[in-house]
Design an enzyme around this catalytic site. Structure first.
Site: not given
Length: 258
Positions: A226, A120, A224
Site C-alpha cells: 500500500e 508486514c 507494505h
C-alpha cells in the site's frame, strides 16, 4: 449499473492503549487503521471495513460472517509468547493484546475459509499463529543481514526480493527479482507448517509466504504494497506492483466467496 454485491474486506486494526496525558480521547483506548491500507483496498475494487478489537472471541468470530476476506495490517511487534519464546529484550515483548485479537480473527477466517492477506506484521502473526516462529530482532539474531528497518528513511528503505516461479505471488507480480520497501525489524525465522516461503531477500530473510489451494487462500508479504506509490524515484513501477497485489487478492476473494 451493476447490481453485483461488492466485495467486503475486513481490516484488522492497531490498538493504542489508554493515554492519560493525551489531549485527544484522554485515557481512552483507540482502535485505528493507517489510511493508506484502506485506500489501497478501495482502489482494488473492494469495500474496506475496520474490524474493532472486541474483547469477546465469539463476537470477533461473528465479524468474519460479515466480510468476504481478511486483511491483517501492519503495526506493532508480535509477542514471542505466540511462538513459545520469551522476549530477549524488554523492547521486543510485543503486543499480546493485539496478538490475541488477530489470532481470533485468523481462527475464524480459517474456519470459514475466508481468504487472508497479511501485510508486514500481518504476515508475521499469520505465520506465528499457524505454528511458525520469528526473529525477535533481525540485526541481533542474523549477523550480516541487510538493513530491514531505517527510521530516517522509513518506507524509502528497501531492497530486492526474489519471488519463486511456482507461486501465486509470481503469477501476480512475475517471478524473479522485484524491489520492495522494508520497515521491519522482526521477520519470519521458521515457516509455519502448511505455508511455504515464496520470496526471500538477498540475506535469506523470508519476505513472503503463502498457501493457495482448494481449502485455503493465505498470503503474507513482509513489505507494505500500500506504500508503493507512483512518486517513488527509485522504482517507477512500484505503484503498479503494489496495486497488483490488492487487485489480485480481491479477484481471489470473488472467485472463492459463497
Amino acid at each position: 449499473m451493476s447490481t453485483a454485491r461488492p466485495v467486503v474486506l475486513g481490516l484488522s486494526c492497531g490498538i493504542l492503549p489508554p493515554n492519560p496525558t493525551s489531549a485527544l480521547f484522554k485515557g481512552k483506548p483507540l482502535h485505528y487503521c493507517e489510511g493508506s491500507l484502506g485506500a489501497a483496498v478501495a482502489r482494488a475494487g473492494a469495500l474496506p471495513i475496520l474490524l474493532p478489537a472486541l474483547a469477546e472471541p465469539a463476537q470477533l468470530a461473528a465479524l468474519l460472517d460479515l466480510v468476504d476476506g481478511l486483511v491483517l495490517s501492519g503495526g506493532t511487534d508480535v509477542s514471542p509468547q505466540v511462538y513459545g519464546e520469551v522476549a530477549l529484550e524488554p523492547a521486543w515483548a510485543g503486543d499480546p493484546e493485539r496478538d490475541a485479537y488477530e489470532r481470533a480473527l485468523i481462527a475464524a477466517a480459517l474456519a470459514r475459509r475466508r481468504p487472508i492477506l497479511g501485510v508486514c506484521r500481518g504476515a508475521q502473526i499469520l505465520n506465528a499463529s499457524l505454528g511458525g516462529a520469528l526473529y525477535q530482532d533481525i540485526r541481533a539474531q542474523l549477523p550480516g543481514a541487510l538493513t530491514h528497518r531505517d527510521w530516517d528513511r522509513y518506507e524509502r528503505n528497501g531492497h530486492r526480493v526474489t519471488i519463486a516461479a511456482d507461486s501465486w505471488l509470481a503469477a501476480t507480480l512475475g517471478a524473479g527479482e522485484h524491489a520492495v520497501n522494508s520497515v521491519h525489524h522482526q521477520a519470519i525465522r521458521r515457516v509455519a507448517p502448511g505455508l511455504r516461503a515464496v520470496a526471500v531477500a538477498p540475506d535469506s530473510v523470508v519476505e513472503a509466504v503463502e498457501r493457495v489451494d482448494a481449502e485455503h487462500f493465505l498470503v503474507g508479504v513482509q513489505w507494505h504494497p500500500e506504500w508503493q506509490t507512483a512518486d517513488d524515484p527509485d522504482d517507477p513501477n512500484a505503484a503498479s506492483r503494489g496495486h497488483a497485489i490488492f487487485a489480485a487478492f480481491v479477484a481471489a476473494v470473488v472467485a472463492r466467496r459463497s
